[in-house]
Write a protein that holds these residues in place. Structure first.
Motif, short mmCIF file in Angstrom:
data_model
loop_
_atom_site.label_atom_id
_atom_site.label_comp_id
_atom_site.label_asym_id
_atom_site.label_seq_id
_atom_site.Cartn_x
_atom_site.Cartn_y
_atom_site.Cartn_z
N TYR A 229 0.82 21.62 43.06
CA TYR A 229 2.14 22.39 42.59
C TYR A 229 3.21 21.73 42.89
CZ TYR A 229 5.75 25.80 43.04
OH TYR A 229 7.08 26.55 42.97
N ARG A 234 1.84 25.14 38.82
CA ARG A 234 0.80 25.27 39.72
C ARG A 234 -0.66 25.24 39.03
NH1 ARG A 234 1.11 27.64 45.07
NH2 ARG A 234 3.00 28.42 44.31
N ARG A 236 -5.03 24.42 40.08
CA ARG A 236 -6.23 24.18 40.77
C ARG A 236 -7.38 23.63 40.00
NH1 ARG A 236 -9.47 28.27 42.15
NH2 ARG A 236 -10.31 27.24 43.91
N GLU A 355 -14.97 26.27 51.56
CA GLU A 355 -14.40 24.76 51.57
C GLU A 355 -15.23 23.81 52.11
OE1 GLU A 355 -11.59 24.00 49.98
OE2 GLU A 355 -10.60 26.13 49.66
N GLU A 405 -11.19 35.16 49.16
CA GLU A 405 -10.74 34.20 50.20
C GLU A 405 -12.15 33.26 50.51
OE1 GLU A 405 -9.19 33.70 54.87
OE2 GLU A 405 -9.89 35.86 53.99
N ALA A 409 -11.44 28.82 54.10
CA ALA A 409 -9.98 28.44 53.20
C ALA A 409 -8.89 29.23 53.70
CB ALA A 409 -10.12 29.01 51.90
N LYS A 410 -7.77 28.77 53.89
CA LYS A 410 -6.54 29.36 54.33
C LYS A 410 -5.80 30.27 53.41
CE LYS A 410 -5.86 25.44 57.44
NZ LYS A 410 -4.98 24.20 57.74
N ASP A 411 -6.02 29.89 51.99
CA ASP A 411 -5.27 30.68 50.90
C ASP A 411 -5.99 31.62 50.10
OD1 ASP A 411 -2.93 29.03 51.70
OD2 ASP A 411 -3.51 27.37 50.39
N TYR A 412 -5.38 32.73 49.59
CA TYR A 412 -6.19 33.36 48.53
C TYR A 412 -6.09 32.86 47.20
CZ TYR A 412 -6.18 36.81 52.58
OH TYR A 412 -6.56 37.62 53.47
N ILE A 413 -7.27 32.97 46.48
CA ILE A 413 -7.29 32.63 45.22
C ILE A 413 -7.35 34.02 44.15
CG2 ILE A 413 -8.63 31.64 43.45
CD1 ILE A 413 -10.20 30.01 45.76
N SER A 414 -6.24 34.08 43.37
CA SER A 414 -6.28 35.23 42.54
C SER A 414 -7.33 35.12 41.16
CB SER A 414 -4.74 35.27 41.70
OG SER A 414 -3.73 35.38 42.45
#
Length: 592
Positions: A229, A234, A236, A355, A405, A409-414
């Motif tokens: 980012y 942004r 991945r 992850e 999720e 992992a700590k973050d969500y993926i759209s």
């Protein structure tokens, strides 16, 4: 070796000609292998660029390939063919060939136009020839150097063109991590303007890597996932890292980058691109099947979630693939997963990915799950009724918020995925029994599609038999031409608890057993060769039913009443008055 062109270093050759003239005090002419005057001094300067006569002394020198002196012009062998020998104004001449790997590429010529110049030439012959040989070697070395420089430039241009043609972003860094070489794809990949990348270090792009440790250990990394980012850009992606080794020491690293979305699309194009199923591929003309096909075609135009219900073997996945094929997502991936076939402890990571370091044995770099693989396409969740309750909660979040999720992992993926679920169980009963979430059921059951069992569309059996017979002939390399009326009648009156899948297995068995041109009664499996094939529906109350058929029906009735969960099996066994192990064995015997 092809002769190299002295004109490519004309300025250097002219400079050397002037140096020779200043030392020897005579006029100098230097020609190439085609007798073109490349450089000159004195009275010949204005003739640079002209071509000498084929019968000149320089032509003789090119042919001989050895240096020589002409002390008495007109008498030397080199002068015999010269057209100017009767009018020659020269007092002396010296020729020294220029060679590269024994190939003559030019000649250095000294011309004396006075007695003083002749004396200067002949005063010290040996030293003069040694000097000219050195000048010849210098010119040859200059040309070789120019050739190597041009080759390096060409190679650099070729490599630059190749790198820019690669779909991946490529960045080479030095020992400090500074970007020293990169392609245009890398600039686009990271959203960085032209010329800015060379001022950056790789640590600014991959914040979570230990560059010093990577360089020290000379590690190679493959498919390492990362998030980037910067200034609103942004992304991945995944990267590979390969050390640049010189004398077993890492002097830099080459990184290659690819967006995860592009990598997944490439995988999906290979794994699912060739499997296409349309509604026309679903065989049958019965009214109930035609009605379901129309429902599926209308459902394909929507983006809503679909729940396909039907007995085992009715073709639920076939309908799911056809719906995907007729939808706007047909060019995107179709990812099927059987929720009952994967152990409960592995199902979450299969669906959502994980992850790196999420658990013992986790793959280095992590792993993408089926939902991520299906991004922009369709995911088919078969046997959804067997999904554990805690995963039902995660699936509900996917349907409500379009995010996943990963495990650890700590973050969500759209994501953007259409969900088609399927089951052979009664989900409403499972909801009532607390085995399936009510809110998830309503989310899945937006568009319900119920596939009829084969026993409800007996008129389709002859068409199916014909198609399956052709398929088995190709597979088994046989030439069975059909089925006699008695055998076909048995298939039509059979109750088909395994539906189309059982019919396909039956036809394959019969083709294997058949020794003639047509399948007969004797070629059918034993379960079909009873004295009376009993229908599922008996209209006559006084009809005597075989004990095994009666037992099969009662077991089927109990299973339908209580469902297929472990608790339901216990209840069914209790009502039937048999043990759970016996019930499982009989379910296997009767293919229930």
């Amino acid at each position: 070796m092809v002769a190299m062109d002295l004109s490519r270093i004309a300025s250097s050759v002219q400079h050397i000609a002037e140096v020779i003239a200043s030392v020897i005090k005579v006029d100098v002419t230097i020609v190439d292998h085609k007798l073109n005057r490349i450089a000159a001094t004195g009275c010949y300067v204005e003739q640079i660029g002209t071509r000498l006569n084929e019968n000149s002394v320089f032509s003789y020198a090119l042919q001989q390939g050895e240096g020589f002196m002409i002390e008495n012009p007109g008498e030397h062998g080199a002068c015999l063919r010269c057209t100017e020998k009767m009018h020659c104004r020269e007092y002396a001449q010296v020729c020294c060939p220029i060679k590269i790997e024994k190939k003559v590429i030019g000649v250095i010529g000294l011309i004396a136009f006075s007695r003083e110049q002749k004396h200067a030439v002949l005063h010290n012959k040996d030293n003069l020839m040694e000097f000219l040989n050195r000048m010849s070697d210098l010119i040859a070395a200059k040309l070789v150097e120019e050739e190597k420089t041009e080759r390096i430039k060409l190679l650099a241009r070729e490599l630059e063109t190749i790198l820019d043609a690669v779909d991946s972003g490529i960045i080479a860094v030095n020992q400090e991590g500074r970007c020293i070489h990169f392609n245009r794809k890398a600039e686009e990949f990271f959203g960085i303007g032209e010329g800015l990348l060379e001022r950056m270090k790789i640590q600014q792009l991959l914040e979570n890597i230990s560059f010093e440790e990577l360089l020290k250990k000379r590690c190679r990394l493959t498919n390492k996932e990362f998030a980037y980012y910067r200034d609103g850009h942004r992304m991945r992606g995944i990267f590979n890292a390969n050390p640049i080794l010189m004398e077993n020491e890492a002097v830099g690293i080459v990184f290659s980058f690819m967006k995860i979305s592009e990598a997944l699309k490439a995988v999906n194009d290979i794994t699912t691109g060739m499997i296409e199923t349309s509604l026309e591929n679903i065989i049958g003309n019965s009214s109930c099947l035609v009605r379901v096909k129309k429902e599926a075609e209308r459902a394909a135009q929507s983006t809503s979630t679909i729940l396909i219900q039907g007995e085992s073997g009715t073709g639920k996945e076939l309908f799911a693939r056809a719906i995907h094929y007729h939808s706007s997502r047909r060019k995107e991936p179709f990812i099927p997963i059987n929720c009952a076939a994967i152990p409960e402890q592995l199902l979450e990571s299969e669906l959502f990915g994980y992850e790196e370091g999420a658990f013992t044995g986790a793959k280095r770099g992590g792993k993408s799950g089926k939902f991520e693989l299906a991004n922009r396409g369709t995911i088919f969740l078969d046997e959804i009724g067997d999904m554990p309750l805690h995963l039902q909660t995660k699936l509900l979040r996917v349907l409500q918020e379009s995010v996943i999720e990963k495990v650890g992992a700590k973050d969500y993926i759209s994501i953007n995925v259409r969900v088609i679920a399927a089951t052979n169980k009664n989900l409403e009963e499972k909801v009532n029994d607390g085995e399936f979430r009510k809110d998830l059921f309503y989310r899945l059951n937006v568009i319900p599609i119920n596939i009829p069992p084969l026993r409800d569309r007996q008129e389709d059996i002859p068409i199916l038999v014909k198609a399956l017979l052709e398929k088995c002939n190709r597979k088994l390399e046989k030439n069975v031409k059909g089925m006699d009326s008695n055998a076909l009648s048995r298939l039509i009156t059979y109750h088909w608890p395994g539906n189309v899948r059982e019919l396909e297995n039956t036809i394959e068995y019969a083709v294997n057993m058949c020794s003639g041109e047509k399948i007969v009664d004797g070629d059918l499996p034993n379960r079909l060769k009873r004295k009376e094939i009993v229908s599922m529906i008996f209209r006559e109350e006084n009809m005597i039913m075989p004990i095994k058929e009666l037992e099969r029906q009662e077991i089927q009735k109990a299973l339908k009443a209580f469902g297929g969960s472990k608790q339901a099996i216990d209840k069914a066994a209790e009502v039937l008055g048999i043990s759970r192990a016996t019930l499982y064995r009989k379910m296997k015997d009767y293919q229930l």
